[in-house]
Design a protein around this motif. Structure first.
Motif, PDB file in Angstrom:
ATOM      1  N   ARG A 146       0.844  -1.205   0.000  1.00  0.00           N
ATOM      2  CA  ARG A 146       0.000   0.000   0.000  1.00  0.00           C
ATOM      3  C   ARG A 146       0.875   1.248   0.000  1.00  0.00           C
ATOM      4  N   ASP A 178      -4.152   5.527  -0.792  1.00  0.00           N
ATOM      5  CA  ASP A 178      -4.770   6.068   0.420  1.00  0.00           C
ATOM      6  C   ASP A 178      -5.703   5.052   1.071  1.00  0.00           C
ATOM      7  N   ARG A 179      -6.410   4.271   0.251  1.00  0.00           N
ATOM      8  CA  ARG A 179      -7.429   3.355   0.777  1.00  0.00           C
ATOM      9  C   ARG A 179      -7.554   2.130  -0.108  1.00  0.00           C
ATOM     10  N   THR A 181      -2.693  -1.024   8.213  1.00  0.00           N
ATOM     11  CA  THR A 181      -3.796  -0.624   7.340  1.00  0.00           C
ATOM     12  C   THR A 181      -5.147  -0.950   7.978  1.00  0.00           C
ATOM     13  N   LYS A 206      -5.911   1.412  11.040  1.00  0.00           N
ATOM     14  CA  LYS A 206      -6.323   2.757  10.631  1.00  0.00           C
ATOM     15  C   LYS A 206      -7.646   2.744   9.849  1.00  0.00           C
ATOM     16  N   LEU A 214      -8.256   1.620   6.915  1.00  0.00           N
ATOM     17  CA  LEU A 214      -8.032   2.028   5.530  1.00  0.00           C
ATOM     18  C   LEU A 214      -8.454   0.950   4.547  1.00  0.00           C
TER      19      LEU A 214
END
Length: 306
Positions: free
Chosen positions: A196, A202-203, A225, A228, A230
């Motif tokens: 990532r 970002d996502r 990830t 957060k 994400l």
């Protein structure tokens, strides 16, 4: 209560004979009632078994290829009609142009499905098996926005032996309980967190992992990830039995996702051993902060080889 001291009706008094006759009549009625009850129990058991078999068929692999109208399963507790069709449910959570991590790309089946659901999707497919990379690359070439990475995803970067089976879908970093690998080859590993960052994303809207018991290691490598939030939704294979040695147990994978704020949507496509207990299935999880989902999808799902 009357106690009879004689063993034959011939030795009973007239009053005792009358009482004995009534007792015999009641005994006959009791036997008939008992027979009726047993018949009802048998019919109930038959209906229950039919219902169980119907539920098993509904939860088996076949519905994976069929489409259920969302309205058929809507209820106040399930307003979107979730839980009947895996890819129909996935479509409920995906934006029009999702970013997808396809971990365990195999021969490109999931690429086809995602592109059918969301033609504008950007897909990063990861596959370390050299025996299937050519077919995976050929499928990717048929679609725009698909990128193939000839590497594995795990809990940490490095190099590890990968067991390649003749049945390519069973290839894994883990040793199969009943299969001897066709050959073993060292492959490189990365992690979701590293990929990532390297891809400057970002996502991730959908993280799909089908890695034959290695799912826990994949999620451990996505720790930052996931923590957060994400990743919007996680689609993965869940194992209930030790098909592979040192596999990621269902309870461990579930707890890892739950502890990071992800909730189970439903289980799908269960595979059964001896016809009656589940060995593995697919599970769909969504981050609990996802919010409202759009109207349930009604997209047709075409059959494609797995």
């Amino acid at each position: 209560m009357t106690v009879y001291r004689h063993t034959t009706l011939g030795r009973l008094t007239p009053a005792e004979r009358i009482a004995a006759g009534h007792t015999a009549i009641f005994a006959t009625k009791d036997k008939k009632l008992e027979a009726v009850r047993e018949d009802r129990k048998t019919k109930c058991r038959s209906r229950l078994m039919a219902s169980l078999l119907s539920a098993i068929r509904t939860f088996s692999r076949k519905p994976y290829m069929t489409m259920t109208t969302p309205n058929e399963s809507k209820s106040p507790r399930n307003p979107h009609g979730l839980g009947n069709n895996l890819w129909q449910d996935v479509a409920c959570f995906l934006p029009e142009s999702p970013l997808v991590f396809d971990i365990g790309g195999n021969i490109g089946t999931v690429i086809r499905r995602i592109k059918q659901l969301r033609p504008k999707a950007v897909i990063h497919s990861f596959e370390p098996n050299p025996d299937t990379q050519e077919r995976l690359t050929a499928v990717a070439a048929q679609h725009s926005g698909v990128h193939v990475h000839c590497t594995a995803i795990g809990s940490a970067p490095g190099v590890a032996p990968f067991h390649i089976q003749k049945a390519h879908m069973s290839s894994s970093f883990l040793s199969h309980r009943s299969m001897t690998p066709h050959r073993t080859q060292s492959v490189t590993l990365s992690t979701v967190d590293i990929m990532r960052a390297d891809l400057n994303l970002d996502r991730i809207h959908l993280l799909k992992t089908d890695t034959q018991g290695f799912e826990k290691e994949v999620l451990k490598g996505a720790h930052q990830t996931l923590a957060k939030h994400l990743i919007d939704i996680v689609l993965l294979e869940l194992m209930f039995e030790a098909i592979y040695k040192n596999y990621g147990r269902f309870e461990d994978v579930y707890s890892l996702l739950r502890d990071n704020g992800y909730r189970l949507v439903s289980l799908y496509n269960a595979d059964y051993a001896h016809g009656y207990y589940a060995t593995w299935c697919d599970g769909l999880f969504v981050r609990e902060s996802f919010g409202k989902i759009p109207k349930a999808a009604t997209l047709p799902i075409e059959h494609s080889p797995s």
